[in-house]
Design an enzyme around this catalytic site. Sequence first.
Site, PDB file in Angstrom:
ATOM      1  N   ARG A 142      53.928-132.611  30.544  1.00 21.26           N
ATOM      2  CA  ARG A 142      54.844-132.464  29.403  1.00 21.26           C
ATOM      3  C   ARG A 142      56.282-132.583  29.908  1.00 21.26           C
ATOM      4  O   ARG A 142      56.529-132.662  31.115  1.00 21.26           O
ATOM      5  CB  ARG A 142      54.621-131.132  28.679  1.00 21.26           C
TER       6      ARG A 142
ATOM      7  N   ILE B 125      60.067-133.308  31.026  1.00 17.64           N
ATOM      8  CA  ILE B 125      60.742-134.314  31.861  1.00 17.64           C
ATOM      9  C   ILE B 125      59.732-135.043  32.760  1.00 17.64           C
ATOM     10  O   ILE B 125      59.820-136.254  32.965  1.00 17.64           O
ATOM     11  CB  ILE B 125      61.847-133.628  32.707  1.00 17.64           C
TER      12      ILE B 125
ATOM     13  N   GLY C 135      58.582-126.820  37.612  1.00 20.71           N
ATOM     14  CA  GLY C 135      59.531-125.720  37.740  1.00 20.71           C
ATOM     15  C   GLY C 135      59.360-124.715  36.621  1.00 20.71           C
ATOM     16  O   GLY C 135      58.825-125.035  35.550  1.00 20.71           O
TER      17      GLY C 135
ATOM     18  N   TYR D  94      66.503-118.624  39.498  1.00 17.67           N
ATOM     19  CA  TYR D  94      66.397-120.058  39.184  1.00 17.67           C
ATOM     20  C   TYR D  94      67.508-120.860  39.875  1.00 17.67           C
ATOM     21  O   TYR D  94      67.252-121.873  40.534  1.00 17.67           O
ATOM     22  CB  TYR D  94      66.462-120.217  37.672  1.00 17.67           C
TER      23      TYR D  94
ATOM     24  N   LYS E  50      67.359-123.925  42.654  1.00 16.71           N
ATOM     25  CA  LYS E  50      67.845-125.270  42.350  1.00 16.71           C
ATOM     26  C   LYS E  50      68.952-125.672  43.324  1.00 16.71           C
ATOM     27  O   LYS E  50      69.081-126.840  43.676  1.00 16.71           O
ATOM     28  CB  LYS E  50      68.313-125.343  40.900  1.00 16.71           C
TER      29      LYS E  50
ATOM     30  N   ILE F  58      68.396-130.360  28.478  1.00 23.23           N
ATOM     31  CA  ILE F  58      67.462-131.402  28.038  1.00 23.23           C
ATOM     32  C   ILE F  58      66.460-130.771  27.065  1.00 23.23           C
ATOM     33  O   ILE F  58      65.980-129.650  27.294  1.00 23.23           O
ATOM     34  CB  ILE F  58      66.705-132.011  29.251  1.00 23.23           C
TER      35      ILE F  58
HETATM   36  P1  NDP Z   1      58.676-127.718  30.954  1.00 21.20           P
HETATM   37  O1  NDP Z   1      58.609-126.239  30.884  1.00 21.20           O
HETATM   38  O2  NDP Z   1      58.534-128.554  29.732  1.00 21.20           O
HETATM   39  O3  NDP Z   1      57.645-128.259  32.052  1.00 21.20           O
HETATM   40  C1  NDP Z   1      57.509-127.631  33.290  1.00 21.20           C
HETATM   41  C2  NDP Z   1      56.403-128.324  34.050  1.00 21.20           C
HETATM   42  O4  NDP Z   1      56.244-127.674  35.317  1.00 21.20           O
HETATM   43  C3  NDP Z   1      55.062-128.227  33.326  1.00 21.20           C
HETATM   44  O5  NDP Z   1      54.348-129.412  33.529  1.00 21.20           O
HETATM   45  C4  NDP Z   1      54.395-127.069  34.050  1.00 21.20           C
HETATM   46  O6  NDP Z   1      52.988-127.090  34.002  1.00 21.20           O
HETATM   47  C5  NDP Z   1      54.863-127.337  35.466  1.00 21.20           C
HETATM   48  N1  NDP Z   1      54.668-126.171  36.328  1.00 21.20           N
HETATM   49  C6  NDP Z   1      55.236-124.960  36.225  1.00 21.20           C
HETATM   50  N2  NDP Z   1      54.759-124.152  37.176  1.00 21.20           N
HETATM   51  C7  NDP Z   1      53.865-124.872  37.891  1.00 21.20           C
HETATM   52  C8  NDP Z   1      53.019-124.593  38.993  1.00 21.20           C
HETATM   53  N3  NDP Z   1      52.986-123.398  39.576  1.00 21.20           N
HETATM   54  N4  NDP Z   1      52.216-125.574  39.468  1.00 21.20           N
HETATM   55  C9  NDP Z   1      52.223-126.780  38.890  1.00 21.20           C
HETATM   56  N5  NDP Z   1      52.979-127.120  37.827  1.00 21.20           N
HETATM   57  C10 NDP Z   1      53.785-126.161  37.340  1.00 21.20           C
HETATM   58  O7  NDP Z   1      60.093-127.985  31.644  1.00 21.20           O
HETATM   59  P2  NDP Z   1      61.036-129.260  31.755  1.00 21.20           P
HETATM   60  O8  NDP Z   1      60.295-130.521  31.563  1.00 21.20           O
HETATM   61  O9  NDP Z   1      62.226-128.969  30.967  1.00 21.20           O
HETATM   62  O10 NDP Z   1      61.457-129.095  33.289  1.00 21.20           O
HETATM   63  C11 NDP Z   1      61.067-129.965  34.320  1.00 21.20           C
HETATM   64  C12 NDP Z   1      61.986-129.717  35.505  1.00 21.20           C
HETATM   65  O11 NDP Z   1      63.337-129.970  35.113  1.00 21.20           O
HETATM   66  C13 NDP Z   1      61.957-128.275  36.006  1.00 21.20           C
HETATM   67  O12 NDP Z   1      62.024-128.257  37.395  1.00 21.20           O
HETATM   68  C14 NDP Z   1      63.220-127.677  35.414  1.00 21.20           C
HETATM   69  O13 NDP Z   1      63.699-126.615  36.175  1.00 21.20           O
HETATM   70  C15 NDP Z   1      64.145-128.878  35.435  1.00 21.20           C
HETATM   71  N6  NDP Z   1      65.264-128.781  34.525  1.00 21.20           N
HETATM   72  C16 NDP Z   1      65.076-128.769  33.154  1.00 21.20           C
HETATM   73  C17 NDP Z   1      66.165-128.689  32.316  1.00 21.20           C
HETATM   74  C18 NDP Z   1      66.061-128.678  30.833  1.00 21.20           C
HETATM   75  O14 NDP Z   1      67.105-128.530  30.156  1.00 21.20           O
HETATM   76  N7  NDP Z   1      64.878-128.841  30.242  1.00 21.20           N
HETATM   77  C19 NDP Z   1      67.534-128.588  32.855  1.00 21.20           C
HETATM   78  C20 NDP Z   1      67.602-128.625  34.263  1.00 21.20           C
HETATM   79  C21 NDP Z   1      66.515-128.717  35.058  1.00 21.20           C
HETATM   80  P3  NDP Z   1      52.185-126.272  32.872  1.00 21.20           P
HETATM   81  O15 NDP Z   1      52.160-127.124  31.636  1.00 21.20           O
HETATM   82  O16 NDP Z   1      50.860-126.081  33.480  1.00 21.20           O
HETATM   83  O17 NDP Z   1      52.929-124.986  32.648  1.00 21.20           O
END
Ligand code: NDP
Length: 234
Positions: free
Chosen positions: A12, A14, A77, A140, A144, A173
């Site tokens: 899901r 990014i 993350g 967090y 980062k 985002i």
């Molecule tokens: P989401 O919460 O939509 O997605 C997070 C993803 O990380 C999911 O696929 C989740 O899997 C996976 N994940 C979390 N923990 C684990 C784990 N222990 N092992 C494997 N997979 C894991 O977040 P975003 O798409 O928004 O974020 C993606 C990245 O971008 C992150 O690193 C976030 O910190 C970074 N980011 C996002 C921003 C934003 O505004 N959205 C801004 C800045 C950075 P599952 O579905 O199983 O939980």
Amino acid sequence: MNRRVLVTGGNRGIGLATARRFLLSGDTVAVTYRSTPPPENVPGIRCDVTDTTSVDQAVAEYEERFGPVEVLVANAGITVDRLIVRMSEEEFLSVLNTNLAGVFRAAKRVSMGMMKARWGRMVFISSVGAFFGAPGQANYAATKAGLVGFARSLAWEFGTRNITANVVSPGLIDTDMTRDLNQKRIDLLLSITPLGVMGEPDDVAHVVRFVASEEARYVTGAVIPVSGGLAMGQ
Ligand code: NDP
């Protein structure tokens, strides 16, 4: 050129947008997921990045199905937001374990294949929060910011083998992660975002795709913001 790409946390948000962007370019892509698999047309491999065995097995499965990973997008993350006075050590360490040690596990595991091939791209998804900080996000932001030092060290270690390590740093985002934020916080962040709107996951995906391309061969150890100007200059 068709490359073999692995995106962590790509069911899901990014990660999924990034996987789709690579797929559209004709690359071979798989994403990792924990419990909910990605949509049907995106190959998924189960993996929890907090577990070394799980990461090693996921990469081994990738190698068996597709061959060695050439591009790693370490995207998985979490946030566990709490003011420091109320933050438990467990809440601090759980974010470190996923966002920083999880990236270490994946990068270490794929680096062997990249070194052998004398080509590779590692892209680590950080956040503008790394430089800007945020109340409640000491854990967090520390992870980062840590990714920057991590990427830059790998840039040195692997540079002569055509392996680059870069950081992409998104701003606000529109994903599940930001849906947890309250409207007051979103409004505040947008008020200091020159473009004035939230970004889409695909905005980040395009930049990741470029950093992983052959054209970006001379870019390493860089921190590339995709933030609509939020926290620019930091
Ligand atoms: P989401 O919460 O939509 O997605 C997070 C993803 O990380 C999911 O696929 C989740 O899997 C996976 N994940 C979390 N923990 C684990 C784990 N222990 N092992 C494997 N997979 C894991 O977040 P975003 O798409 O928004 O974020 C993606 C990245 O971008 C992150 O690193 C976030 O910190 C970074 N980011 C996002 C921003 C934003 O505004 N959205 C801004 C800045 C950075 P599952 O579905 O199983 O939980």
